[in-house]
Each structure stands twice: as C-alpha cells, then as structure tokens.
Design a protein around this motif. Structure first.
Motif, PDB file in Angstrom:
ATOM      1  N   GLU A 307      41.459  45.904  36.917  1.00 12.23           N
ATOM      2  CA  GLU A 307      41.559  45.505  38.320  1.00 12.23           C
ATOM      3  C   GLU A 307      42.078  46.662  39.183  1.00 12.23           C
ATOM      4  O   GLU A 307      41.612  46.878  40.307  1.00 12.23           O
ATOM      5  N   HIS A 308      43.036  47.405  38.650  1.00 11.63           N
ATOM      6  CA  HIS A 308      43.611  48.529  39.384  1.00 11.63           C
ATOM      7  C   HIS A 308      42.555  49.573  39.744  1.00 11.63           C
ATOM      8  O   HIS A 308      42.613  50.175  40.829  1.00 11.63           O
ATOM      9  N   VAL A 309      41.594  49.790  38.868  1.00  8.28           N
ATOM     10  CA  VAL A 309      40.591  50.844  39.087  1.00  8.28           C
ATOM     11  C   VAL A 309      39.211  50.259  39.396  1.00  8.28           C
ATOM     12  O   VAL A 309      38.214  50.968  39.342  1.00  8.28           O
ATOM     13  N   ARG A 310      39.155  48.981  39.725  1.00 16.32           N
ATOM     14  CA  ARG A 310      37.856  48.305  39.909  1.00 16.32           C
ATOM     15  C   ARG A 310      36.971  49.014  40.930  1.00 16.32           C
ATOM     16  O   ARG A 310      35.793  49.251  40.699  1.00 16.32           O
ATOM     17  N   GLU A 311      37.531  49.352  42.068  1.00 15.26           N
ATOM     18  CA  GLU A 311      36.725  49.968  43.130  1.00 15.26           C
ATOM     19  C   GLU A 311      36.157  51.310  42.669  1.00 15.26           C
ATOM     20  O   GLU A 311      34.971  51.604  42.901  1.00 15.26           O
ATOM     21  N   ALA A 312      36.983  52.128  42.016  1.00 20.22           N
ATOM     22  CA  ALA A 312      36.506  53.431  41.541  1.00 20.22           C
ATOM     23  C   ALA A 312      35.452  53.264  40.457  1.00 20.22           C
ATOM     24  O   ALA A 312      34.466  54.016  40.408  1.00 20.22           O
ATOM     25  N   LEU A 313      35.641  52.298  39.550  1.00 16.76           N
ATOM     26  CA  LEU A 313      34.629  52.040  38.518  1.00 16.76           C
ATOM     27  C   LEU A 313      33.309  51.620  39.154  1.00 16.76           C
ATOM     28  O   LEU A 313      32.234  52.087  38.750  1.00 16.76           O
ATOM     29  N   ALA A 314      33.379  50.743  40.136  1.00 21.31           N
ATOM     30  CA  ALA A 314      32.156  50.270  40.789  1.00 21.31           C
ATOM     31  C   ALA A 314      31.448  51.405  41.514  1.00 21.31           C
ATOM     32  O   ALA A 314      30.212  51.545  41.435  1.00 21.31           O
ATOM     33  N   ASP A 315      32.204  52.250  42.203  1.00 18.48           N
ATOM     34  CA  ASP A 315      31.598  53.358  42.942  1.00 18.48           C
ATOM     35  C   ASP A 315      30.910  54.350  42.011  1.00 18.48           C
ATOM     36  O   ASP A 315      29.927  54.991  42.380  1.00 18.48           O
ATOM     37  N   ALA A 316      31.431  54.484  40.785  1.00 18.20           N
ATOM     38  CA  ALA A 316      30.832  55.403  39.808  1.00 18.20           C
ATOM     39  C   ALA A 316      29.713  54.753  39.001  1.00 18.20           C
ATOM     40  O   ALA A 316      29.072  55.424  38.177  1.00 18.20           O
ATOM     41  N   GLY A 317      29.487  53.452  39.194  1.00 25.74           N
ATOM     42  CA  GLY A 317      28.478  52.744  38.421  1.00 25.74           C
ATOM     43  C   GLY A 317      28.930  52.384  37.018  1.00 25.74           C
ATOM     44  O   GLY A 317      28.102  52.105  36.143  1.00 25.74           O
ATOM     45  N   ASP A 318      30.263  52.374  36.799  1.00 29.74           N
ATOM     46  CA  ASP A 318      30.813  52.168  35.456  1.00 29.74           C
ATOM     47  C   ASP A 318      31.454  50.803  35.257  1.00 29.74           C
ATOM     48  O   ASP A 318      31.956  50.521  34.163  1.00 29.74           O
ATOM     49  N   LEU A 319      31.465  49.945  36.274  1.00 28.38           N
ATOM     50  CA  LEU A 319      32.248  48.718  36.196  1.00 28.38           C
ATOM     51  C   LEU A 319      31.754  47.791  35.089  1.00 28.38           C
ATOM     52  O   LEU A 319      32.541  47.327  34.253  1.00 28.38           O
ATOM     53  N   GLU A 320      30.464  47.517  35.060  1.00 32.11           N
ATOM     54  CA  GLU A 320      29.943  46.584  34.055  1.00 32.11           C
ATOM     55  C   GLU A 320      30.159  47.125  32.647  1.00 32.11           C
ATOM     56  O   GLU A 320      30.565  46.386  31.730  1.00 32.11           O
ATOM     57  N   ARG A 321      29.906  48.418  32.457  1.00 29.76           N
ATOM     58  CA  ARG A 321      30.106  49.024  31.146  1.00 29.76           C
ATOM     59  C   ARG A 321      31.572  48.897  30.717  1.00 29.76           C
ATOM     60  O   ARG A 321      31.867  48.509  29.576  1.00 29.76           O
ATOM     61  N   ALA A 322      32.499  49.245  31.619  1.00 29.21           N
ATOM     62  CA  ALA A 322      33.911  49.225  31.269  1.00 29.21           C
ATOM     63  C   ALA A 322      34.373  47.807  30.946  1.00 29.21           C
ATOM     64  O   ALA A 322      35.110  47.587  29.974  1.00 29.21           O
ATOM     65  N   GLU A 323      33.953  46.836  31.732  1.00 30.40           N
ATOM     66  CA  GLU A 323      34.367  45.459  31.477  1.00 30.40           C
ATOM     67  C   GLU A 323      33.824  44.963  30.141  1.00 30.40           C
ATOM     68  O   GLU A 323      34.541  44.310  29.364  1.00 30.40           O
ATOM     69  N   THR A 324      32.569  45.278  29.850  1.00 33.34           N
ATOM     70  CA  THR A 324      31.953  44.838  28.597  1.00 33.34           C
ATOM     71  C   THR A 324      32.638  45.476  27.396  1.00 33.34           C
ATOM     72  O   THR A 324      32.976  44.800  26.416  1.00 33.34           O
ATOM     73  N   LEU A 325      32.851  46.798  27.444  1.00 36.36           N
ATOM     74  CA  LEU A 325      33.471  47.489  26.318  1.00 36.36           C
ATOM     75  C   LEU A 325      34.919  47.050  26.123  1.00 36.36           C
ATOM     76  O   LEU A 325      35.380  46.909  24.982  1.00 36.36           O
ATOM     77  N   ALA A 326      35.642  46.835  27.225  1.00 37.07           N
ATOM     78  CA  ALA A 326      37.026  46.390  27.106  1.00 37.07           C
ATOM     79  C   ALA A 326      37.092  44.996  26.493  1.00 37.07           C
ATOM     80  O   ALA A 326      37.936  44.721  25.624  1.00 37.07           O
ATOM     81  N   GLU A 327      36.222  44.099  26.919  1.00 38.99           N
ATOM     82  CA  GLU A 327      36.205  42.751  26.351  1.00 38.99           C
ATOM     83  C   GLU A 327      35.832  42.788  24.876  1.00 38.99           C
ATOM     84  O   GLU A 327      36.379  42.033  24.061  1.00 38.99           O
ATOM     85  N   ASP A 328      34.907  43.666  24.505  1.00 42.43           N
ATOM     86  CA  ASP A 328      34.544  43.812  23.086  1.00 42.43           C
ATOM     87  C   ASP A 328      35.751  44.274  22.260  1.00 42.43           C
ATOM     88  O   ASP A 328      35.982  43.788  21.146  1.00 42.43           O
ATOM     89  N   LEU A 329      36.513  45.229  22.804  1.00 46.33           N
ATOM     90  CA  LEU A 329      37.703  45.695  22.087  1.00 46.33           C
ATOM     91  C   LEU A 329      38.739  44.578  21.943  1.00 46.33           C
ATOM     92  O   LEU A 329      39.342  44.407  20.882  1.00 46.33           O
ATOM     93  N   LEU A 330      38.936  43.821  23.005  1.00 43.12           N
ATOM     94  CA  LEU A 330      39.899  42.731  22.937  1.00 43.12           C
ATOM     95  C   LEU A 330      39.459  41.669  21.931  1.00 43.12           C
ATOM     96  O   LEU A 330      40.278  41.063  21.244  1.00 43.12           O
ATOM     97  N   ARG A 331      38.144  41.473  21.824  1.00 44.22           N
ATOM     98  CA  ARG A 331      37.617  40.448  20.922  1.00 44.22           C
ATOM     99  C   ARG A 331      37.601  40.930  19.473  1.00 44.22           C
ATOM    100  O   ARG A 331      38.048  40.230  18.561  1.00 44.22           O
ATOM    101  N   HIS A 332      37.073  42.139  19.242  1.00 36.95           N
ATOM    102  CA  HIS A 332      36.854  42.617  17.873  1.00 36.95           C
ATOM    103  C   HIS A 332      37.949  43.556  17.368  1.00 36.95           C
ATOM    104  O   HIS A 332      38.074  43.762  16.157  1.00 36.95           O
ATOM    105  N   GLY A 333      38.717  44.130  18.291  1.00 39.64           N
ATOM    106  CA  GLY A 333      39.813  44.987  17.881  1.00 39.64           C
ATOM    107  C   GLY A 333      39.498  46.461  17.988  1.00 39.64           C
ATOM    108  O   GLY A 333      38.348  46.890  17.923  1.00 39.64           O
ATOM    109  N   ASN A 334      40.557  47.264  18.168  1.00 43.20           N
ATOM    110  CA  ASN A 334      40.427  48.717  18.199  1.00 43.20           C
ATOM    111  C   ASN A 334      40.373  49.259  16.774  1.00 43.20           C
ATOM    112  O   ASN A 334      40.311  48.510  15.801  1.00 43.20           O
ATOM    113  N   GLY A 335      40.415  50.582  16.642  1.00 50.87           N
ATOM    114  CA  GLY A 335      40.306  51.185  15.324  1.00 50.87           C
ATOM    115  C   GLY A 335      41.402  50.756  14.368  1.00 50.87           C
ATOM    116  O   GLY A 335      41.170  50.594  13.164  1.00 50.87           O
TER     117      GLY A 335
END
Length: 367
Positions: A307-335
């Motif tokens: 949420e803190h960086v949402r505007e910058a992520l959206a402006d760079a075209g990275d918002l959907e990617r970042a949200e998807t990858l972060a949710e995947d990490l929260l669901r499946h776990g980090n290394g």
C-alpha cells in the motif's frame, strides 16, 4: 523510468553430496575462456561463492529473463567442472569456508579473524538509479523503516552448519558481525553522508569505502542506491518482486522528499529490533510494523508495504505483478519455509540442497 540492477551470490555445491565446493577460481577460468562475451561474473570473499550482476533494466520482464540467463550460465560453467550452483543464502550442510587469497581478502582475514571465516553467506543486492547523491541520501533516510520487510520476503537461510538456526534469515544475523553493517541514523544531506563515510574509513577500522556495509547505501560505482538487506532468493521470481518493491520504495521516497515530507525518525535501536524480528520470523510469524514498530502479522505488514508504494508500482506497470508474487509468497512461503518443508518431507539436508539446485535454474521453479 528508474532502472534496476540485481546482484546475486550463488553457492557452488557438489551435485551428489550437496556439500559446498571451493571452486570459484576454476569456474571463473571457464567463464574467461567462453566466447559469449558475457562479463557478469565476479569473485567473492569465499571460494565456494560465485557472484553475477545483471545489466540495468527498466522492464521487469527483461530483468527476470536476465536473472534466469545468468543463473543458467552459472550452472553451465559450474557443471563443466563437476559442480552445481544453488541460490541458498547459507549452506544447509556443514562447511569449512575457504577465504580467497588476494591482498584485500588477506587483510580482512587478518583484521577480523573468525568473523571473516564465518561469512559464507550469500545475498541479493538491488541497485536503483537516482538522479543525484542528494536524492539518493533523501531516499536512504526515507526507506529505512521498510527494509526489514524486504528481509522477511527474501529470507532463505534457515540452516547453519547442519542445524536449524531457528531463524528464517540467519544470513542477515551473521552479516551484522561486520563493524560497519546495519541500519543508519538519519543523514539529512549528501554532505553529511559523505563526511560519515570518510570518518569511518579514516578510523582505520575498515579498509576502504567498499566496506561501508550499510543496509542501504550510495553505490561507489554507479548512480544508484544499493539495497543490501536481502538473502539471495531461491526462485528468480522472488528476486524480481524484491527489485520491483525496491524501485517503488525509491520512487516513493524521492517523491516525498520533493514534496517536503520528512522521514520517519525511528531510532537505530528500533530498526535493529525490526531487522532481528524479520530475520527470526520471515513470513511465518509476526513482524514489526514500519509505521508503529509494534508486532503485527507478517501478511499485514507485507500488505502495508504494498500500500505504501502502490502509486509508484502502478506508475511503473508493476502493481499487478508485485501483488501476485507477494500473495504467492504469503501462501506458499519464502525460501526458508521451502527449505524446512523439504527437510520435513525428506529428512535429508542433502535432498534439500539437491532440490534447491533444481529450483535455482530458470523454468524449473515451482511448489
């Protein structure tokens, strides 16, 4: 669009036993003989390590592709001398680190003793372009509270010398043994930053400016700020998530600076606690929320970063990617969670290394 470059340190291992192999010189010799013209690999402090650096990229798809290509090339060159590469931030199996013997590394070994021999830890560094040192230091002052969240996302070092360390990122705890490592106080200006660095070098406690191991620093070689709090990530997609978040943190901080928003004044003492909590918990328990420095569920804190960086992520075209990858990490776990799950299923640290070798290579990742 700000450009981003990623440096990854990979562990050289025996493909059969999973034990680290001190063969970086031999791998680099093969790289030097190669005719592909790729000049991305470098020597590191220990002979069991191999580092690569991507070119600056503005597009995250291209960055992902280049990380995969570099990992594949590292694997190809290592395979030519009978070893493999693994994106592991510490060795799960016991190891006796072999320190490189150039003049710089010899000085470090003599000066710091056992600390150097304990530093077989492997990180991921992200460079994000800035317009000036003034902007860079303004960014450094404003990203400080959020760095622990990057540690938690990237955490990939649960094992140390054949045992579970009880940490998700034990690498980050080992790294803090350097005298110049860790979070920094607010600098306020590029002049103050450079004066602090000069004073540290003049103390004689560190060799030169290259040993300024701040959690985030101005690069000596590039017009960038360099984030240094992350473990090397098991999957390349996690490294891309970290890169996207780092760029968004830089852009958000630079905008706040231009708008006259003052940085949050958390003390170094609190920042150290946040870093410790992130190293201990990873994504499995609670973290310290960057705004309040109070414990909250990891998923709440990760979503606060998004949420803190949402505007910058959206402006760079990275918002959907970042949200998807972060949710995947929260669901499946980090290394760290993946490694512990592998040990639970197989009962073998050797099997953990073997599977992590597989996951290090592009197009072979997955749960």
């Amino acid at each position: 669009m700000r450009t981003v470059g990623v440096e990854e340190e990979l562990l050289l291992v025996d493909p059969e036993s999973g034990e680290p192999r001190a063969l970086s010189a031999a791998v680099l010799a093969r790289v030097a003989q190669d005719d592909t013209g790729q000049d991305v690999f470098e020597k590191e402090l220990h002979e069991q390590m191999l580092e690569f650096a991507t070119h600056p990229q503005a597009d995250m798809d291209r960055l992902h592709t280049e990380i995969g290509r570099c990992r594949a090339e590292a694997g190809r060159h290592a395979g030519g001398i009978g070893c493999a590469v693994a994106a592991l931030a510490t060795s799960p199996l016991p190891v006796s680190p072999a320190v490189g013997m150039n003049r710089r590394y010899r000085w470090m070994a003599e000066q710091y003793g056992v600390v150097v021999h304990e530093q077989l830890v492997l990180g991921c560094h992200v460079h994000v372009s800035v317009d000036s040192d003034d902007e860079g230091v303004a960014v450094i002052d404003r990203v400080r509270p959020w760095l622990s969240v990057l540690t938690a996302l990237s955490a990939n070092s649960p094992f140390w010398q054949g045992r579970d360390s009880a940490y998700s990122s034990y690498r980050s705890r080992v790294w803090q043994r350097w005298p110049s490592a860790g979070p920094t106080e607010l600098f306020g200006s590029a002049e103050t930053y450079h004066r602090r660095v000069a004073d540290m070098v003049a103390s004689g406690t560190i060799l030169d400016e290259g040993m300024i191991y701040f959690d985030v620093r101005l690069s000596r070689r590039y017009p960038t700020v360099e984030f240094r709090v992350m473990d090397v990530c098991l999957d390349a997609s996690t490294a891309v998530l970290i890169a996207a978040l780092a760029r968004a943190l830089v852009e958000t901080a630079a905008r706040e600076w231009r708008e006259g928003v003052e940085p949050v004044g958390h003390s170094v003492s609190l920042l150290r606690l946040a870093a410790w909590r992130a190293a201990r918990s990873g994504l499995t328990e609670e973290l310290l929320h960057p705004a309040t420095m109070r414990r909250m569920p990891a998923e709440t804190v990760v979503r606060a970063l998004l949420e803190h960086v949402r505007e910058a992520l959206a402006d760079a075209g990275d918002l959907e990617r970042a949200e998807t990858l972060a949710e995947d990490l929260l669901r499946h776990g980090n290394g760290a969670r993946v490694q512990r799950g592998l040990l639970e299923r197989t009962g073998s640290l050797r099997a953990v290394v073997t599977e992590c070798v597989r996951r290090t290579q592009p197009d072979r990742c997955g749960p």
